[in-house]
Motif scaffolding. Structure first.
Motif, PDB file in Angstrom:
ATOM      1  N   LEU A  11      88.218  44.780  43.658  1.00  0.00           N
ATOM      2  CA  LEU A  11      88.401  43.616  44.523  1.00  0.00           C
ATOM      3  C   LEU A  11      89.832  43.530  45.041  1.00  0.00           C
ATOM      4  O   LEU A  11      90.066  43.248  46.233  1.00  0.00           O
ATOM      5  N   ALA A  12      90.807  43.770  44.166  1.00  0.00           N
ATOM      6  CA  ALA A  12      92.204  43.697  44.598  1.00  0.00           C
ATOM      7  C   ALA A  12      92.521  44.789  45.615  1.00  0.00           C
ATOM      8  O   ALA A  12      93.245  44.555  46.594  1.00  0.00           O
ATOM      9  N   SER A  13      91.991  45.992  45.412  1.00  0.00           N
ATOM     10  CA  SER A  13      92.240  47.068  46.375  1.00  0.00           C
ATOM     11  C   SER A  13      91.576  46.763  47.715  1.00  0.00           C
ATOM     12  O   SER A  13      92.111  47.110  48.775  1.00  0.00           O
ATOM     13  N   PHE A  14      90.417  46.109  47.686  1.00  0.00           N
ATOM     14  CA  PHE A  14      89.772  45.688  48.932  1.00  0.00           C
ATOM     15  C   PHE A  14      90.691  44.762  49.724  1.00  0.00           C
ATOM     16  O   PHE A  14      90.846  44.904  50.946  1.00  0.00           O
ATOM     17  N   LEU A  15      91.319  43.819  49.040  1.00  0.00           N
ATOM     18  CA  LEU A  15      92.229  42.900  49.715  1.00  0.00           C
ATOM     19  C   LEU A  15      93.465  43.620  50.242  1.00  0.00           C
ATOM     20  O   LEU A  15      93.958  43.318  51.340  1.00  0.00           O
ATOM     21  N   LEU A  16      93.977  44.577  49.487  1.00  0.00           N
ATOM     22  CA  LEU A  16      95.186  45.286  49.912  1.00  0.00           C
ATOM     23  C   LEU A  16      94.911  46.240  51.075  1.00  0.00           C
ATOM     24  O   LEU A  16      95.692  46.310  52.022  1.00  0.00           O
ATOM     25  N   ILE A  17      93.804  46.967  51.000  1.00  0.00           N
ATOM     26  CA  ILE A  17      93.481  47.894  52.086  1.00  0.00           C
ATOM     27  C   ILE A  17      93.233  47.125  53.382  1.00  0.00           C
ATOM     28  O   ILE A  17      93.625  47.551  54.465  1.00  0.00           O
ATOM     29  N   GLY A  18      92.585  45.982  53.274  1.00  0.00           N
ATOM     30  CA  GLY A  18      92.309  45.165  54.453  1.00  0.00           C
ATOM     31  C   GLY A  18      93.371  44.133  54.741  1.00  0.00           C
ATOM     32  O   GLY A  18      93.100  43.126  55.408  1.00  0.00           O
ATOM     33  N   PHE A  19      94.597  44.355  54.256  1.00  0.00           N
ATOM     34  CA  PHE A  19      95.661  43.363  54.437  1.00  0.00           C
ATOM     35  C   PHE A  19      95.897  43.057  55.908  1.00  0.00           C
ATOM     36  O   PHE A  19      96.035  41.900  56.304  1.00  0.00           O
ATOM     37  N   TRP A  20      95.940  44.101  56.746  1.00  0.00           N
ATOM     38  CA  TRP A  20      96.051  43.878  58.195  1.00  0.00           C
ATOM     39  C   TRP A  20      94.642  43.630  58.724  1.00  0.00           C
ATOM     40  O   TRP A  20      94.022  44.501  59.342  1.00  0.00           O
ATOM     41  N   ARG A  21      94.128  42.442  58.498  1.00  0.00           N
ATOM     42  CA  ARG A  21      92.718  42.178  58.733  1.00  0.00           C
ATOM     43  C   ARG A  21      92.365  42.066  60.214  1.00  0.00           C
ATOM     44  O   ARG A  21      91.189  42.026  60.562  1.00  0.00           O
ATOM     45  N   ARG A  24      92.992  44.443  62.225  1.00  0.00           N
ATOM     46  CA  ARG A  24      92.772  45.822  62.640  1.00  0.00           C
ATOM     47  C   ARG A  24      91.389  46.280  62.182  1.00  0.00           C
ATOM     48  O   ARG A  24      91.035  46.139  61.013  1.00  0.00           O
ATOM     49  N   VAL A  25      90.654  46.856  63.096  1.00  0.00           N
ATOM     50  CA  VAL A  25      89.282  47.287  62.796  1.00  0.00           C
ATOM     51  C   VAL A  25      89.272  48.344  61.702  1.00  0.00           C
ATOM     52  O   VAL A  25      88.456  48.300  60.774  1.00  0.00           O
ATOM     53  N   GLU A  26      90.190  49.315  61.790  1.00  0.00           N
ATOM     54  CA  GLU A  26      90.201  50.399  60.812  1.00  0.00           C
ATOM     55  C   GLU A  26      90.509  49.884  59.412  1.00  0.00           C
ATOM     56  O   GLU A  26      89.987  50.411  58.428  1.00  0.00           O
ATOM     57  N   ALA A  27      91.362  48.878  59.310  1.00  0.00           N
ATOM     58  CA  ALA A  27      91.674  48.310  57.996  1.00  0.00           C
ATOM     59  C   ALA A  27      90.448  47.645  57.396  1.00  0.00           C
ATOM     60  O   ALA A  27      90.154  47.804  56.199  1.00  0.00           O
ATOM     61  N   ARG A  28      89.714  46.907  58.208  1.00  0.00           N
ATOM     62  CA  ARG A  28      88.503  46.247  57.690  1.00  0.00           C
ATOM     63  C   ARG A  28      87.456  47.275  57.290  1.00  0.00           C
ATOM     64  O   ARG A  28      86.804  47.138  56.257  1.00  0.00           O
ATOM     65  N   ARG A  29      87.290  48.303  58.097  1.00  0.00           N
ATOM     66  CA  ARG A  29      86.309  49.335  57.762  1.00  0.00           C
ATOM     67  C   ARG A  29      86.714  50.086  56.502  1.00  0.00           C
ATOM     68  O   ARG A  29      85.872  50.378  55.645  1.00  0.00           O
ATOM     69  N   GLY A  30      87.988  50.421  56.398  1.00  0.00           N
ATOM     70  CA  GLY A  30      88.453  51.130  55.205  1.00  0.00           C
ATOM     71  C   GLY A  30      88.284  50.306  53.955  1.00  0.00           C
ATOM     72  O   GLY A  30      87.884  50.822  52.896  1.00  0.00           O
ATOM     73  N   ALA A  31      88.588  49.014  54.043  1.00  0.00           N
ATOM     74  CA  ALA A  31      88.426  48.138  52.876  1.00  0.00           C
ATOM     75  C   ALA A  31      86.965  48.026  52.476  1.00  0.00           C
ATOM     76  O   ALA A  31      86.615  48.061  51.289  1.00  0.00           O
ATOM     77  N   ARG A  32      86.096  47.898  53.473  1.00  0.00           N
ATOM     78  CA  ARG A  32      84.668  47.774  53.168  1.00  0.00           C
ATOM     79  C   ARG A  32      84.124  49.050  52.533  1.00  0.00           C
ATOM     80  O   ARG A  32      83.348  49.003  51.564  1.00  0.00           O
ATOM     81  N   MET A  33      84.536  50.211  53.061  1.00  0.00           N
ATOM     82  CA  MET A  33      84.056  51.474  52.495  1.00  0.00           C
ATOM     83  C   MET A  33      84.561  51.643  51.063  1.00  0.00           C
ATOM     84  O   MET A  33      83.801  52.054  50.167  1.00  0.00           O
ATOM     85  N   ALA A  34      85.834  51.328  50.823  1.00  0.00           N
ATOM     86  CA  ALA A  34      86.382  51.469  49.476  1.00  0.00           C
ATOM     87  C   ALA A  34      85.657  50.563  48.486  1.00  0.00           C
ATOM     88  O   ALA A  34      85.318  50.980  47.370  1.00  0.00           O
ATOM     89  N   LEU A  35      85.423  49.323  48.887  1.00  0.00           N
ATOM     90  CA  LEU A  35      84.754  48.384  47.985  1.00  0.00           C
ATOM     91  C   LEU A  35      83.315  48.813  47.722  1.00  0.00           C
ATOM     92  O   LEU A  35      82.825  48.724  46.584  1.00  0.00           O
ATOM     93  N   THR A  36      82.635  49.294  48.748  1.00  0.00           N
ATOM     94  CA  THR A  36      81.237  49.690  48.579  1.00  0.00           C
ATOM     95  C   THR A  36      81.108  50.880  47.641  1.00  0.00           C
ATOM     96  O   THR A  36      80.297  50.877  46.706  1.00  0.00           O
ATOM     97  N   ILE A  37      81.922  51.906  47.853  1.00  0.00           N
ATOM     98  CA  ILE A  37      81.802  53.123  47.045  1.00  0.00           C
ATOM     99  C   ILE A  37      82.305  52.890  45.627  1.00  0.00           C
ATOM    100  O   ILE A  37      81.612  53.210  44.649  1.00  0.00           O
ATOM    101  N   THR A  38      83.490  52.336  45.489  1.00  0.00           N
ATOM    102  CA  THR A  38      84.018  52.122  44.137  1.00  0.00           C
ATOM    103  C   THR A  38      83.255  51.018  43.413  1.00  0.00           C
ATOM    104  O   THR A  38      83.086  51.079  42.199  1.00  0.00           O
ATOM    105  N   GLY A  39      82.798  50.009  44.172  1.00  0.00           N
ATOM    106  CA  GLY A  39      81.989  48.968  43.535  1.00  0.00           C
ATOM    107  C   GLY A  39      80.649  49.492  43.062  1.00  0.00           C
ATOM    108  O   GLY A  39      80.160  49.130  41.985  1.00  0.00           O
ATOM    109  N   GLY A  40      80.026  50.376  43.869  1.00  0.00           N
ATOM    110  CA  GLY A  40      78.774  50.991  43.428  1.00  0.00           C
ATOM    111  C   GLY A  40      78.976  51.834  42.186  1.00  0.00           C
ATOM    112  O   GLY A  40      78.159  51.805  41.248  1.00  0.00           O
TER     113      GLY A  40
END
Length: 934
Positions: A141-151, A153-169
């Motif tokens: 969860l914390a890494s999701f917030l950090l990766i998407g800090f520049w919210r 930006r589309v790439e930041a949101r996509r990167g945060a979502r992908m990280a949370l989905t894969i690592t959360g799974g």
């Protein structure tokens, strides 16, 4: 106690940053830096006992009936990992001070960073698997917030979502694996589990446990095929990349494999699963990194490769390979964090990260270039840096596997790794490409805030090669013994071990890398034609398919019709009730009933009439609300008649708040709603409702006419004052005996309040806003027409209501009252202000935000529970004492009052949030352009 301080400091920093969010940038940096430095000092104070075998540990009872305690320990393996977390974390904070722009919200950034730091420390120090799992998910969860800090930006949101989905799974798989591991080992305690490796490996569940745990470790450490999230996470700010994706988060999977090595390693399952995945990841990541042009992309794929190297070593299953993995973990953390910071400096000074637009940086940025070349040489495995030693140890371990294929493939990976590292060092700093001047100013060496952290890390990478035994030998040796569960190996780290296969392979890899670098541009078109896949496209496609499948499944079991949902609920209840009646009969139980007085019968008839009236006048909403209020008051009278004054008081307060909120909500709806149901449908719905009511009534009758078993209620009644310090059994149960349940309930209430905020925030815009304004125009409603007598009366009542609320709060532990009712009384007083004086007048006088009030309440409730842990008692244990006040005498005080205060803050914040949002929607809808008056 030192371990509690160590793990509590980052979370304390988060709270301080939230409180001081409006302070200056320097204050934010000072808070985060001071807490990290203090944590590092505490850790160093515990290093000597940890390395000498006197492992610092603490155990606090948590859930003794389930065999789960809050246990922390600092063995050498945890010491190594925690040192990386805190040491590099402190350097990243200093670096972020120079990297982040002046307008960046540093309080938010640093609070996310410190939350992540605390979660990573929790993984390192956890002494049982339950605590480890909690911190593991917190890192995602914390890494999701950090990766998407520049919210924005589309790439930041996509990167945060992908990280949370894969690592959360992967985290979900890890939950199953660790729970099964604990069940097979017979304990949730890590020390006990690690001592029962033979028992676990002999279990038929061992393959399942291994696969589930490896899924968690591989997803977190970006192993093939779960590597795609890490390059996409480079959309985060460079300090995040330097911290999460080189030194800490991605190493969590490696740490988990090392931590569970004694209980899982040593089998064919382990070797044939872990080593090939690590080797394949190592080769793939290095090959891709060689042909990338974005500096952070090069470093991202190189990180994937280096993580594969460490996983491969742990998969070999030997003590020497584990030592090589842990020593390389130190080396990689130093040179990779330095390289990410170096890439951030280049982007900061030149405005680009494209290596094709950069070159000759050594001529204009000599200090930066020196650090970059030094760190890249360590990554390439060039002597005399530490990376050379760990690379040689890796090749030696691959030779000792007894297979010719493993060292051959490892050498290929080492060649590719040296090639992309040399490309980074040579092309960027010495190459002939023109220097990019995107920013309009000539690049130059940055100030010390940006330059000092990578300089320290590059120096460490060099020192690990020049004096490895002095700097890292004892720590790596002790950590290896801890990881393998055996005796110390007598580790010897040095630049020269004589001429052998490992040295020959290492020199061959460097020589081949130089040749490969010379032909890199010629090979690039060939590499571009190789089959590849777009990880983002595959991920987006998988997410779309998952959402569509979930939507189809949802449509099968749930339709957007309240009548159908209730019909299904009633029919299922009737089926279950009919089955129970068929087994036990329809007759009442032997328990004697209480005769109903004439007054009770009259009140019951009033309840029936009011219920029927609600159905009859359902299209007259205000009249229906009046009858609903009558129903609520009758229920309160029933509670009072049955000697439950606390419930009666709560029922009245809840009823008033509900009715007032619904009155405000009705402002947003048309006066007379259209009739949506035909007569046959209403008859059908009425029949189902009647059947459901009769079934529920019969069930209540059947239960109440049978003797009740003696449950826990008698214990609460007998021990309310002795153990909880209060005579009000209901309140003592809520804030003491069942305080953990109440904590969960107020958390749900807080989420509900935030959900209301999210749903109503955009309600005045778009189609909904147009409809609201049409209804306003049709009803000719003016939001500013308020009777003066009503307004004056409510303003006079406000201080009286607050005094009543304070009285109810203070007496709640012994008499009817408490934080919940007190918060509702305050909410009623505020609601009346909105109704009487208007939205603008009341909203302008609010001084406390609802979000802050909810957060404060949850923080107070959690702090009360954690305070018990500080005194060695289970979480949320209440303490009772007496103080003597002048002229008053002895006054009983209980720590549960603080918990009750937290409950009151959350309730008040949630109710006022719903109120404020309804008010704001009405305000915006009443204005022709729908602008927000705030």
């Amino acid at each position: 106690m030192a371990l509690l301080i160590l793990i509590g400091l980052p979370f304390a920093a988060v709270l301080l940053l939230m409180i001081a969010r409006r302070a200056g940038r320097r204050v934010h940096m000072l808070i985060a830096g001071a807490c990290s430095a203090a944590g590092l000092a505490v850790l160093l104070s515990q290093a000597e006992p940890s390395l000498s075998g006197r492992t610092p540990m603490i155990r606090i009872p948590w859930m003794p009936t389930a065999g789960v305690d809050i246990s922390l320990w600092l063995d050498p393996l945890a010491l190594l990992f925690a040192g990386l977390i805190l040491g590099i974390g402190l350097l990243v904070i200093v670096y972020a001070d120079g990297y982040l722009g002046k307008d960046e919200p540093t309080a938010r950034f640093l609070s996310y960073l410190m939350l992540f730091q605390g979660a990573m420390l929790g993984i390192a120090l956890s002494g049982n698997v339950v605590l480890m799992l909690i911190f593991w998910e917190m890192t995602s969860l914390a890494s999701f917030l950090l990766i998407g800090f520049w919210r924005t930006r589309v790439e930041a949101r996509r990167g945060a979502r992908m990280a949370l989905t894969i690592t959360g799974g992967g985290g979900l798989a890890l939950v199953g694996g660790l729970v099964l591991l604990a069940k097979v080992a017979g304990s949730y305690d890590l020390a006990t589990i690690l001592s029962r490796g033979g028992l676990v490996q002999a279990s038929p569940l061992y393959p399942v446990i291994l696969i589930l745990i490896l899924l968690g470790a591989f997803t977190k450490s970006a192993q093939i095929p779960f590597h795609a999230w890490l390059p996409r996470a480079m959309a985060a700010p460079t300090p995040v990349s330097a911290y999460l994706h080189s030194a800490t988060m991605v190493k969590a999977g490696v740490f988990l494999l090392a931590r569970l090595w004694p209980v899982l390693a040593g089998t064919d399952w382990w070797f044939l699963t872990v080593a090939p995945v690590g080797l394949a990841t190592m080769i793939f990541g290095a090959g891709v990194a060689l042909f990338r042009h974005d500096l952070k992309a090069i470093l991202a794929y190189s990180t994937v490769s280096q993580l594969g190297l460490m996983v491969m070593l742990l998969g070999f299953g030997t003590g020497a390979a584990v030592a090589a993995a842990l020593f390389h973990l130190l080396n990689h953390a130093a040179f990779k964090a330095a390289l990410f910071m170096h890439a951030g400096i280049i982007e900061h000074e030149t405005g680009t990260r494209d290596i094709r637009r950069l070159g000759r940086l050594a001529t204009i940025m000599p200090l930066t270039a020196t650090l970059g070349v030094l760190a890249a040489a360590a990554m390439a495995g060039v002597p005399p840096l530490g990376g050379f030693i760990s690379k040689e140890m890796m090749l030696e371990a691959s030779v000792r596997t007894g297979s010719l294929l493993v060292p051959a493939l490892a050498t290929i990976a080492a060649t590719l790794s040296a090639a992309y590292a040399l490309r980074y060092a040579v092309v960027l700093h010495i190459g002939r490409a023109p220097i990019g001047r995107v920013m309009g100013t000539a690049p130059h060496d940055p100030p010390a805030r940006l330059l000092a952290p990578p300089a320290i890390l590059a120096t460490i990478a060099l020192a690990l090669g020049l004096a490895p035994m002095t700097l890292a030998g004892p720590l790596v040796e002790a950590a290896t013994a801890t990881a393998t569960g055996g005796a110390r190996l007598g580790l010897h780290l040095a630049l020269w071990h004589g001429i052998g296969p490992a040295l020959i392979l290492s020199l061959s890899a460097v020589a081949a890398a130089i040749l490969l670098l010379w032909r890199q541009e010629a090979l690039a078109p060939l590499a571009a034609r190789l089959p590849s896949f777009d990880a983002r496209r595959l991920f987006d496609g998988a997410m779309t398919a998952t959402v569509q499948g979930a939507r189809r499944l949802s449509h099968l079991i749930h339709v957007a019709s309240l009548q159908r949902s209730l019909a299904v609920l009633f029919l299922v209840a009737l089926v279950l009730g009919g089955e129970a009646a068929g087994r036990f009969g329809f007759a009442a139980g032997p328990r004697a009933t209480t005769p109903a007085s004439p007054v009770a019968i009259m009140v019951w008839m009033l309840l029936v009439v009011a219920t029927l009236a609600v159905v009859a006048v359902e299209r007259h909403r205000y009249l229906a609300l009046v009858f609903m209020g009558v129903i609520g008051l009758v229920m309160a009278l029933a509670f009072l008649h049955l000697s439950a004054p606390d419930l009666a008081l709560t029922q009245i307060a809840v009823e008033v708040v509900t009715i007032l909120l619904m009155l405000l909500a009705l402002h947003l709806l048309p006066g007379r709603p259209p009739r949506l149901s035909s007569l046959p449908r209403r008859v059908r719905d009425g029949a189902i409702a009647a059947a459901g009511g009769i079934g529920a009534g019969w069930l209540a009758w059947a239960v109440m006419t049978r003797p009740a078993r003696e449950g826990i209620a008698r214990f609460h009644w007998a021990n309310s004052h002795a153990l909880g310090g209060g005579a009000n059994v209901v309140n003592v149960t809520l804030v003491d005996f069942r305080g953990f349940d109440t904590l969960g309930e107020i958390s749900v209430l807080a989420i509900a309040g935030l959900t209301i905020f999210a749903l109503l925030e955009p309600a005045a815009g778009g189609i909904a806003g147009r409809r609201l304004r049409e209804w306003r125009s049709a009803d000719r409603f003016s939001p500013d027409r308020h009777p003066m007598m009503f307004a004056v009366a409510t303003r006079l009542l406000l201080p009286l209501a607050l005094l009543v609320a304070l009285h109810l709060f203070l007496r709640g532990h012994d008499q009817p009252g408490g934080g919940f009712v007190a918060a509702l009384v305050v909410s009623i007083a505020i609601l009346l202000q909105y109704l009487a004086s208007g939205f603008d007048w009341t909203d302008a006088r609010r001084r406390i935000g609802e979000h802050g009030l909810i957060g404060l309440g949850l923080a107070i409730a959690l702090a009360t529970g954690l305070g018990a842990l500080a005194f060695g008692a289970p979480f949320l244990t209440s303490s009772v004492g007496h103080v003597h006040l002048p002229l008053i005498g002895a006054v009983e005080l209980t720590s549960a009052m603080l918990f009750d205060l937290g409950v009151a803050c959350v309730v008040l914040g949630s109710v006022t949030m719903a109120l404020a949002q309804l008010a704001h929607v009405a305000q915006r809808a009443a204005r022709p352009d729908g602008e927000d008056p705030r």
